[in-house]
Design a protein around this motif. Sequence first.
Motif: not given
Length: 434
Positions: A74-79, A195-201, A332-344
């Motif tokens: 989901a972080d790489r391809k979209g929710r 903003t998709p997270v690339s495989r490298q990132a 609380l999960l949302v507020r203590h994490s960043r958007d690029n790892v929310t799906g994880r």
Amino acid sequence: MPRAIETWKINLISVWFGCFFTGLAISQIIPFLPLYVEALGIHGDRALSLWSGLTFSVTFVISAAVSPLWGSLADRKGRKLMLLRASLGMGVVILLQAFVTQAWQLLLLRALMGLTSGYIPNAMALVAAQVPRERSGWALSCVSTGQIGGVILGPMLGGLLADWVGLRWVFIVTAVLLMVSFLVTLFLIKETGYTPVSRQAKLSGREVFRSLDNPRLMICLFVTTLVIQMCNGSVNPILTLFVRELAPQAQNIAFLSGVIAALPGVSALISAPRLGKLGDRIGTQRILLATMVASLLLLVAMSFVTSATQLGVLRFLLGFADGAMMPAVQTLLVRHSRDNVTGRIFGYNQSFMYLGNVAGPLLGAAVSAATGYRWVFFATALVVLLNVLLLRRFYRRPTTALTPRSGQRDAAPAATDAASAHSASAAEKAKTQG
């Protein structure tokens, strides 16, 4: 009104309907699985119990294993893509379950259904990524009412369909409802600011936790999710038997037990958005701790009831706490994490949720077999107490400012740069406002 605000509100309404139809579709099958297993040729109490238990639990076990994978994707391809995958996949698999002729075929398809799971956690992640952060508690609570409403109505609708048109048609109607979720997602939900997270990132699991401001709290919240699901499920194996013990003269034990089982969902519908909104004002962690303490006291009180009416009243009150706990954890999960790892993060949390779905009934069955029905409530209350102490031990406020929504900042490219990227984002925001 700015278009961005209109978009997230449309998405919120669309996701609500998607979660409602998903909850409705899944829950209307669960109560009748033992009857369907029996219709497929499994007879005898021991064999029927074994096959019913395996058929029920295999979905959750597989889902727990693959949820982090779907969260990463989901972080790489979209929710939105994950929502489409889940609704279409579940619809097809459930449709196939209507045509099985052997119990092992049903078991295999239920396992396959676990691979297609993930609509509701990805819906939560999508809403969390787009809703203004200061309103995230209210928004996630609103979404949860859709799922709760579907879960309440599902067994009733499934029972009516089973009586009217037969068990197999329940699966067909369920597949149709999931296709409605698919169409709602396809045509109404728009994923903006992603903003998709690339495989490298892509960060490893260890790097994901290093990027968090309070990784111990995040693990504690995962455990809290497991405990919440355990508490909801621990009473299920013994509820009907306990009601029969409390009301031995009642002629409609099944109906009475069904009403008592559904009461927490009714009160949860009332409390979820209100307590979510209150949490946005006074602090979500306070709402979570207060509702967990309230549920602990109510569970202890249930062990002393002397009538089915008393049990129903206490379970209705318990629903007010239940309606706030899971949305509070997700907020609380949302507020203590960043958007690029929310799906994880939501994927990990969903794994713990599924494990709780399996562990709860096992706890209830084991305790009731060893000590009696009333001790199930004591054991569940003890688990809640330990979790409250754990939360008090590890909760602390973020040491850095909350990050704005995605689209207003750049995601941290790697775990080693997470802290500096976060600080730079906050400094840039302060500079702009200044």
